[in-house]
Motif scaffolding. Structure first.
Motif, PDB file in Angstrom:
ATOM      1  N   SER A 257       0.821  -1.197   0.000  1.00 23.73           N
ATOM      2  CA  SER A 257       0.000   0.000   0.000  1.00 23.73           C
ATOM      3  C   SER A 257       0.861   1.256   0.000  1.00 23.73           C
ATOM      4  CB  SER A 257      -0.953  -0.011   1.183  1.00 23.73           C
ATOM      5  OG  SER A 257      -0.261  -0.358   2.346  1.00 23.73           O
ATOM      6  N   GLU A 258       2.024   1.173   0.621  1.00 28.42           N
ATOM      7  CA  GLU A 258       2.914   2.333   0.630  1.00 28.42           C
ATOM      8  C   GLU A 258       3.307   2.695  -0.785  1.00 28.42           C
ATOM      9  OE1 GLU A 258       4.350   3.825   3.873  1.00 28.42           O
ATOM     10  OE2 GLU A 258       4.141   5.262   2.237  1.00 28.42           O
ATOM     11  N   PHE A 261       0.411   4.285  -2.542  1.00 27.88           N
ATOM     12  CA  PHE A 261       0.268   5.674  -2.131  1.00 27.88           C
ATOM     13  C   PHE A 261       1.236   6.550  -2.891  1.00 27.88           C
ATOM     14  CE2 PHE A 261      -1.073   8.759   1.070  1.00 27.88           C
ATOM     15  CZ  PHE A 261      -0.088   9.716   0.957  1.00 27.88           C
ATOM     16  N   ALA A 262       2.490   6.134  -2.913  1.00 24.96           N
ATOM     17  CA  ALA A 262       3.515   6.977  -3.535  1.00 24.96           C
ATOM     18  C   ALA A 262       3.232   7.179  -5.017  1.00 24.96           C
ATOM     19  CB  ALA A 262       4.888   6.344  -3.332  1.00 24.96           C
ATOM     20  N   VAL A 263       2.907   6.092  -5.712  1.00 27.09           N
ATOM     21  CA  VAL A 263       2.698   6.214  -7.155  1.00 27.09           C
ATOM     22  C   VAL A 263       1.451   7.039  -7.459  1.00 27.09           C
ATOM     23  CG1 VAL A 263       2.135   4.930  -9.231  1.00 27.09           C
ATOM     24  CG2 VAL A 263       3.932   4.109  -7.729  1.00 27.09           C
ATOM     25  N   ASN A 265      -0.004   9.225  -5.579  1.00 26.47           N
ATOM     26  CA  ASN A 265       0.255  10.608  -5.195  1.00 26.47           C
ATOM     27  C   ASN A 265       1.039  11.331  -6.278  1.00 26.47           C
ATOM     28  OD1 ASN A 265       0.296  12.785  -3.336  1.00 26.47           O
ATOM     29  ND2 ASN A 265       2.405  12.259  -2.832  1.00 26.47           N
ATOM     30  N   ALA A 266       2.095  10.665  -6.730  1.00 24.99           N
ATOM     31  CA  ALA A 266       2.954  11.326  -7.707  1.00 24.99           C
ATOM     32  C   ALA A 266       2.208  11.600  -9.008  1.00 24.99           C
ATOM     33  CB  ALA A 266       4.177  10.461  -7.978  1.00 24.99           C
ATOM     34  N   LEU A 267       1.503  10.580  -9.508  1.00 26.30           N
ATOM     35  CA  LEU A 267       0.910  10.753 -10.829  1.00 26.30           C
ATOM     36  C   LEU A 267      -0.325  11.632 -10.813  1.00 26.30           C
ATOM     37  CD1 LEU A 267       1.589   7.255 -12.285  1.00 26.30           C
ATOM     38  CD2 LEU A 267       2.585   9.419 -12.966  1.00 26.30           C
ATOM     39  N   ALA A 269      -0.840  14.047  -8.779  1.00 23.95           N
ATOM     40  CA  ALA A 269      -0.388  15.415  -8.577  1.00 23.95           C
ATOM     41  C   ALA A 269       0.299  15.977  -9.802  1.00 23.95           C
ATOM     42  CB  ALA A 269       0.567  15.464  -7.391  1.00 23.95           C
ATOM     43  N   LEU A 288      -5.399   0.288  -1.774  1.00 23.78           N
ATOM     44  CA  LEU A 288      -5.590   0.897  -0.468  1.00 23.78           C
ATOM     45  C   LEU A 288      -4.730   2.137  -0.328  1.00 23.78           C
ATOM     46  CD1 LEU A 288      -6.835   0.795   2.317  1.00 23.78           C
ATOM     47  CD2 LEU A 288      -4.938  -0.639   3.052  1.00 23.78           C
ATOM     48  N   GLY A 289      -3.465   1.988  -0.703  1.00 23.96           N
ATOM     49  CA  GLY A 289      -2.575   3.146  -0.626  1.00 23.96           C
ATOM     50  C   GLY A 289      -3.057   4.239  -1.549  1.00 23.96           C
ATOM     51  N   ARG A 292      -5.841   6.204  -0.128  1.00 21.14           N
ATOM     52  CA  ARG A 292      -5.372   7.169   0.864  1.00 21.14           C
ATOM     53  C   ARG A 292      -4.797   8.394   0.197  1.00 21.14           C
ATOM     54  NH1 ARG A 292      -8.414   5.423   3.439  1.00 21.14           N
ATOM     55  NH2 ARG A 292      -8.318   3.460   4.557  1.00 21.14           N
ATOM     56  N   GLU A 295      -7.521  10.570  -1.031  1.00 23.74           N
ATOM     57  CA  GLU A 295      -8.069  11.341   0.095  1.00 23.74           C
ATOM     58  C   GLU A 295      -7.173  12.505   0.425  1.00 23.74           C
ATOM     59  OE1 GLU A 295     -10.019   7.805   2.745  1.00 23.74           O
ATOM     60  OE2 GLU A 295      -8.251   8.839   3.498  1.00 23.74           O
ATOM     61  N   LEU A 297      -5.067  14.076  -1.285  1.00 27.54           N
ATOM     62  CA  LEU A 297      -5.022  15.141  -2.266  1.00 27.54           C
ATOM     63  C   LEU A 297      -6.375  15.827  -2.427  1.00 27.54           C
ATOM     64  CD1 LEU A 297      -2.865  13.399  -4.988  1.00 27.54           C
ATOM     65  CD2 LEU A 297      -2.259  15.451  -3.742  1.00 27.54           C
ATOM     66  N   GLN A 316     -12.837  -2.131   4.538  1.00 20.59           N
ATOM     67  CA  GLN A 316     -12.935  -0.670   4.554  1.00 20.59           C
ATOM     68  C   GLN A 316     -14.386  -0.231   4.637  1.00 20.59           C
ATOM     69  OE1 GLN A 316     -10.230   1.762   4.333  1.00 20.59           O
ATOM     70  NE2 GLN A 316      -9.295  -0.110   5.068  1.00 20.59           N
TER      71      GLN A 316
ATOM     72  N   ASN C  39       1.052  17.725  -3.369  1.00 19.75           N
ATOM     73  CA  ASN C  39       2.199  16.846  -3.574  1.00 19.75           C
ATOM     74  C   ASN C  39       3.081  16.828  -2.365  1.00 19.75           C
ATOM     75  OD1 ASN C  39       1.170  17.452  -5.904  1.00 19.75           O
ATOM     76  ND2 ASN C  39       2.973  18.417  -6.752  1.00 19.75           N
ATOM     77  N   MET C 231      -3.000   3.878   6.799  1.00 19.71           N
ATOM     78  CA  MET C 231      -3.720   3.045   5.856  1.00 19.71           C
ATOM     79  C   MET C 231      -4.999   2.478   6.443  1.00 19.71           C
ATOM     80  SD  MET C 231      -2.052   3.145   3.137  1.00 19.71           S
ATOM     81  CE  MET C 231      -0.482   3.737   2.625  1.00 19.71           C
ATOM     82  N   PHE C 279       9.740  10.525  -5.782  1.00 22.59           N
ATOM     83  CA  PHE C 279       8.500  11.179  -6.192  1.00 22.59           C
ATOM     84  C   PHE C 279       8.685  11.816  -7.549  1.00 22.59           C
ATOM     85  CE2 PHE C 279       4.472  13.085  -5.374  1.00 22.59           C
ATOM     86  CZ  PHE C 279       4.502  14.272  -6.071  1.00 22.59           C
ATOM     87  N   THR C 282       8.855   9.254 -10.378  1.00 23.59           N
ATOM     88  CA  THR C 282       7.553   8.662 -10.715  1.00 23.59           C
ATOM     89  C   THR C 282       6.691   9.656 -11.452  1.00 23.59           C
ATOM     90  OG1 THR C 282       7.737   7.590  -8.583  1.00 23.59           O
ATOM     91  CG2 THR C 282       5.680   7.320  -9.766  1.00 23.59           C
TER      92      THR C 282
END
Lengths: 399, 497, 332
Positions: A257-258, A261-263, A265-267, A269, A288-289, A292, A295, A297, A316, C39, C231, C279, C282
């Protein structure tokens, strides 16, 4: 001196990377690698059995019912069967299958033991042989493709019937050798997008469809998961020709999930000009990530997300989640377990063997059946029944 | 504050070697006592006993009459002893003031370190000794001299009453040495007992009050600096009697052409070294440890980088990038450290002898075992290596025999060594075998080899070599022919600046 | 005062900060959106879990040790915490118990490493394996969802900062103060920098290291709790690289692998650098193979810098001479 060198190196690297990505002249997030642009047609799949699209109906009307729930066999007229569930790698899904089998056991007169090969091929072969020496009545096994031929040999040696889950057991020419119960991953991806396409107006009203972009979060190193991504992109191109597709991949990080979240978030944004998003996160953990991130963003009202799986999303919803993740393509473990169980029982009873089970699901060159499970979308409205129904179908009380 | 440090009948033995025998002397506060002696005389062992690193087999140390028993260096420190050794006991990533107060930083009421107080107290010490160091400097960035000063301040802060210096001036420049001496004077004035270990005579006369001379683990004399002179010291330091052996050596008198010529050789340790050696000649290299003799050997052998200079071998100019090149050309080196760098201890004599010439004893793909055996037996005979069989593991041989194995490796008939460099070949070997080796060296010279013989034992060098080159501090300070060489003149060349 | 500023500018950390800023600027130039608040908050979130672990890892590095059980201690803690909450235990208490459990796991590491003298590498990997198994047994490989609203502080903000980020920052500041201002902190540097000197100064290296392992265990536990809170679900077997990220961040932040140097500020910079880097890569849509390669390259650069630093440090102490080793065996 050294410090200047270090700064210079870092600069050089960053600019090289940026130039590299820009050189492809694609908007941020677009992947131009062949895999993404070429929705490869997976190997011949055979008929897809949609099970559970309407809760309650689960078998096609075929005359040969051997190996299905409704074939009229009295499971208590025999002694208890011992079935071994042997998986290659313990994951969330395999855990659910085990649970399902354990719940089915008292209903259908068998006992189940579970073993794993801890993600190691040698261990797999060794353990398999050890298991077979213990003379179980049948095995439900989940393998990787490379092991299929070897596994089939060993099974035939010991003359123990088996059913494969999740991966198709094929020989090197692509013909089936052990009956396998699998999910059609490509269809999985397609269904997710089709579902989104059919419901988005309920959430967003009558918006201009060309404003919708697709974000696919893949885990490309696993072929099954990757197929889902391909299916999703193919369906989206079909239904929304010309719309933006943005491809993300957590393979550089991990299946977690981490990473999701990162991917996400990055894309998300990186493309703030997109007004509406379909997000297909191919695996539940990643989803799941991603949920989150959506949410965080503040994009919950402009994103609709689907994924594949059941437990995490259901949990959930139990907790009261009301965000952008609205549905899953879900083949509940009960379905896998149940279908496999009945096929196996037919073989253990002697009414069929590995070559003759489910004949209508074999392609001309196959020596065993490929049971392609199809399923429906599990949504917040129907999820409790959805899962419950499958359990009931197989004789287990969901409460 | 009149402290007295006494060493009483200290004995310390290691297997095969008696490092210290019945050494007794005392040191008073406000005095600098020098420990003087050749290598192996026992100075470092004495220091290690003082610092609590090792315990004597018998005898005791007393401070003001109280016997000191140390089970660990920490005990010695607690009793007020600081030994400043050649390796820094500092933490380079921390500041000077942290290193002066390790583990004992002044605390605030909250329990955190009181940086202000730490700084001011450090400054107090720094100012007292007028050192050009800032308490906030990172120790790792300081020069070696300044690091040494930090060590001194650490010792001072610990209220050490006894401070011992082990060869402190080796890494220092001349002006830094003067500063150090100024510090030592100040410490003297504070009533500390200072022990100063060195082999540089000039310094000893500059800074010490008393001198204790050790030789072969024995205390030979205790002198007052002001009442003695260099010659007396030198005389006290030398003297080992192998007189007759030398007289009976059958030497080589056929000296041939020049085989090695070294011109203006410079490396990071050597300065403008030039010499020649002829076939059949035994050329000795004398000097104290650190003089640079081993470095010359390594430079010639291709083991160290040469920054400038030329080497001509066998008529041609050569540059050896690696020992392999030198070996191919015909130069062999028997290193100082037999065990670590010379022998394959866990392999047999046979393997050790044939190691460098395996390619020459092959037949087809395999080793010609018969040839291997013959060569080894030849070596055993030639060098009278005492062993029941050539398959014995070299670790089990005595030091003398081990050395012979190494010699055998380089000088058997399949080997085409033209120049043999021996670095401390008789180290740790008993007197009898030493004599054998001397004769072997002369025999090798007779057979046409040129031999470079490096040794710190003066008597040995001047009696075995035909010509002796003396070095100090990476430079050649003189050349003496055997006929004119005496221990005194060679030692003078080696020690006096 | 001026000297202090000069020293700051010359310090390792300043260089690292500069590099981080360069990377950030490079990405921003490329894509204007990079800078936006959403971001940054997302980056702050991803930073926190590995960030907390980096603090523990860095402390260990400075003291000359390493802990490779961190990822699974974290995952295990998440699982335990979620299980307890599911059993009805009030979440603050559950968190507390989990942290204590983390400390105990750290203590197990400490015991075997300092008393039984097992190599830290091996011991921590062994513990990691055991926890991996335990996780699977407890959860049957299922994720455990957390349904208590109050526990979801991990996803919320304190003003404009995500709460986990705030926690991480507090830890960095706190441990930073301990490192620079207390004797204990100094003793960590000594134990890592020159263990013999530390012993001579009366410090007990084993005791110091033991404490560091316990701290590392507790911090890993905290990271796991933070992750679960964010999470709202505990994953027993998330195939995550957290501890390698912590190692990379520590090294990027100038905490030397060999011990004895580094700072918390450096850590923070290292964590920021790593996360901004990932970040950025990606978001420009770089294919995954390239991202993996780039991350590897970044680590390589960090290690090289670290190595060069170590060499100059050792040289200054007289511990390395410049002689090449004699290669006699080359005669064959």
């Amino acid at each position: 001196m050294k410090k200047i060198l270090a700064i210079f190196l870092a600069l050089a690297m960053v600019f090289a990377l940026v130039a590299c990505a820009n050189g492809d002249d694609a908007p941020p997030g677009q992947d131009t690698s062949p895999a993404a642009n070429d929705p490869a047609t997976p190997a011949a799949r055979g008929p897809v059995v949609y099970v559970g699209v309407e809760p309650g109906s689960h078998i096609p009307d075929w005359s040969n019912t051997i190996g299905f729930v409704t074939d009229e066999v009295d499971h208590w007229a025999r002694e208890e069967y011992h079935i071994v569930y042997f998986n290659f790698n313990p994951t969330g899904v395999t855990g659910q299958i085990t649970l399902a089998l354990e719940q089915l056991a008292p209903v259908w007169n068998f006992r189940v033991t579970q073993l794993t090969a801890n993600n190691d091929s040698d261990t797999f072969i060794n353990n398999l042989q050890t298991i077979l020496i213990g003379e179980p009545d049948g095995i439900i096994v989940d393998i990787t493709e490379e092991l299929a031929v070897r596994t089939a040999d060993i099974l035939n040696q010991f003359d123990v019937p088996a059913i494969c889950l999740f991966n198709m057991a094929m020989d090197f020419d692509g013909n089936m050798i052990i009956p396998s119960v699998v999910m059609d991953q490509f269809v999985n991806g397609q269904e997710q997008v089709r579902h989104l396409a059919s419901v988005y107006r309920d959430f967003w009203g009558d918006i201009d469809a060309s404003e919708i972009a697709l974000l696919v979060i893949d885990f490309s190193v696993n072929i099954n998961i990757h197929d889902r991504a391909l299916g999703a992109m193919s369906a989206f191109e079909e239904l929304f020709p010309g719309n933006r597709i943005i491809y993300g991949d957590t393979a550089a990080d991990s299946l977690s999930s981490e990473a999701g979240f990162a991917v996400a978030n990055a894309l998300l944004a990186a493309n703030p000009d997109v007004n509406y998003w379909f997000v297909v996160a191919t695996v539940e953990d990643v989803a799941l990530g991603s949920a989150r991130a959506i949410e965080a963003l503040g994009l919950n009202d402009r994103v609709l997300q689907t994924s594949s799986g059941a437990a995490i999303l259901a949990a959930q919803w139990d907790e009261g989640y009301e965000g952008a993740w609205i549905a899953n393509y879900s083949i509940p473990p009960f379905l896998y377990a149940g279908v496999a169980l009945f096929g196996l029982t037919a073989m253990m009873d002697g009414r069929a063997d590995m070559q003759t089970l489910w004949p209508h699901m074999q392609l001309p060159n196959d020596n065993a059946a490929r049971f392609n499970l199809g399923a429906g979308m599990m949504t917040r409205e129907n999820y409790i029944e959805y899962i419950g129904d499958f359990m009931r179908d197989f004789g287990v009380d969901p409460s | 504050m009149g402290d007295i440090l006494e060493f009483k009948n200290i004995c310390k033995s290691y297997p095969g070697v008696r490092a210290l025998q019945d050494v007794s002397f005392s040191a008073k506060s406000g005095n600098v006592l020098a420990l003087l002696g050749e290598n192996g005389a026992g100075k470092s062992t004495l220091l290690r006993i003082l610092s609590g690193d090792v315990s004597p087999n018998s005898g005791k140390i007393t401070i003001n009459g109280e016997e000191q028993i140390y089970s660990a260096p920490n005990d010695a420190i607690k009793m007020g002893i600081s030994v400043i050794s050649q390796e820094r006991q500092l933490v380079p990533s921390l500041t000077v003031m942290e290193n002066i107060f390790p583990g004992a930083q002044p605390k605030t009421k909250l329990g955190t370190i009181d940086k202000k107080k730490l700084r001011s107290e450090s400054n107090a010490i720094i100012d007292k000794f007028a050192m050009p160091i800032d308490p906030d400097d990172l120790v790792g960035r300081l020069s070696v001299a300044h690091q040494q000063m930090v060590e001194i301040m650490k010792a001072y802060r610990r209220n050490s009453r006894i401070i011992a210096f082990d060869e402190p001036t080796a890494p220092l420049t001349e002006s830094e040495i003067n500063v150090l001496f100024g510090l030592i004077d100040q410490l003297k004035a504070e009533g500390k007992i200072i022990i100063y270990v060195s082999h540089r005579l000039a310094e000893i006369f500059q800074v010490t009050d008393e001198i204790v001379v050790l030789k072969d683990g024995l205390l030979v004399s205790q002198l007052t600096t002001s009442q003695t002179n260099e010659n007396e010291l030198i005389k006290a330091m030398i003297g080992r009697d192998l007189g007759d052996t030398y007289a009976n050596l059958k030497r080589n008198d056929q000296i041939g052409d020049v085989i090695l010529e070294v011109k203006d050789l410079n490396t990071n340790k050597l300065k403008d070294v030039s010499f020649t050696i002829r076939k059949g000649e035994v050329l000795g290299f004398a000097g104290l440890i650190g003089a640079g003799r081993t470095e010359v050997a390594r430079a010639v052998f291709g083991a160290d980088m040469i920054s400038s200079g030329e080497i001509h071998f066998d008529g041609k100019k050569v540059t050896f990038k690696e020992p392999k090149d030198a070996i191919k050309a015909g130069i062999a080196l028997c290193p100082e450290d037999r065990k670590d760098q010379g022998l394959l201890l866990f392999r047999t004599i046979r393997e050790n002898v044939t190691m460098p010439i395996l390619s020459r004893i092959k037949s087809g793909l395999f080793l010609n075992k018969k040839l291997e055996r013959e060569l080894t037996e030849e070596a055993v005979r030639q060098y009278t290596i005492r062993t029941p069989s050539i398959n014995k593991i070299t670790r089990e041989l005595s030091g003398g025999n081990q050395q012979k194995v190494i010699l055998g490796r380089w000088t058997n008939s399949r080997n085409s060594t033209k120049l043999l460099i021996l670095d401390e070949p008789t180290k740790g070997i008993d007197v009898g075998t030493k004599a054998e080796i001397y004769q072997l060296v002369c025999d090798l010279a007779k057979s046409g080899l040129a031999v470079i013989f490096i040794s710190s034992e003066l008597t040995e060098v001047i009696n075995v070599a035909d010509r002796i080159i003396v070095m100090q501090n990476g430079q050649i300070t003189g050349t003496v022919m055997r006929e004119e060489a005496t221990e005194e003149n060679v030692l003078s060349l080696a020690m006096l600046v | 005062m001026q000297q202090k500023i000069m020293r700051l500018i010359r310090s390792k950390e300043a260089v690292l900060l500069l590099i981080t800023i360069v990377i950030f600027v490079a990405f921003t130039i490329n894509n204007d959106n990079f800078r936006r608040m959403g971001n940054l908050q997302g980056i702050m979130q991803t930073m926190s879990v590995t960030g907390v672990m980096t603090v523990g890892m860095a402390l260990l590095f400075i003291g000359g040790g390493i802990d490779l059980s961190m990822t699974f201690v974290a995952l295990f803690s998440g699982v335990i915490c979620a299980t307890m909450i599911a059993m009805g235990i009030p979440w603050p208490l559950a968190i507390l118990i989990t942290l204590v459990l983390g400390a105990c796991l750290g203590a197990i590491n400490a015991f075997f490493i300092t008393k039984v003298n097992v190599m830290s590498f091996i011991m921590t990997i062994a513990l990691s394996q055991m926890l991996q198994g335990v996780n699977l047994i407890i959860t049957n490989a299922q994720d455990i969802a957390v349904t208590v609203e109050g526990f979801r502080w991990g996803a919320r903000m304190l003003w404009i900062f995500p709460i986990p980020f705030v926690i991480m920052t507090l830890l960095i500041v706190g441990f930073g103060l301990i490192l620079t201002k207390t004797r204990f902190g100094r003793s960590i540097y000594m134990v890592g920098g020159n263990e013999y000197a530390a012993r001579l100064a009366g410090i007990n290296p084993k005791k110091v290291r033991a404490i560091l392992y316990i701290i590392a265990g507790t911090l890993s536990s905290l990271a796991g709790v933070m992750f679960t809170s964010r999470m709202a679900s505990a994953a027993p077997a998330a195939a995550a690289d957290w501890q390698m990220n912590a190692v990379t961040a520590a090294i990027l932040g100038g905490v030397a692998f060999g011990g004895g140097s580094g700072s918390m500020i450096g850590c923070l910079i290292g964590i920021a650098m790593l996360n901004i880097f990932n970040f950025g890569l990606t978001s420009i849509g770089l294919a995954t193979q390239w991202i993996t390669m780039a991350s590897g390259a970044l680590l390589l650069i960090a290690l090289t810098m670290d190595f060069l630093n170590e060499r100059s440090r050792k040289k200054s102490l007289g511990l390395i001479t410049t002689k090449k080793k004699l290669k006699l065996q080359k005669g064959v």
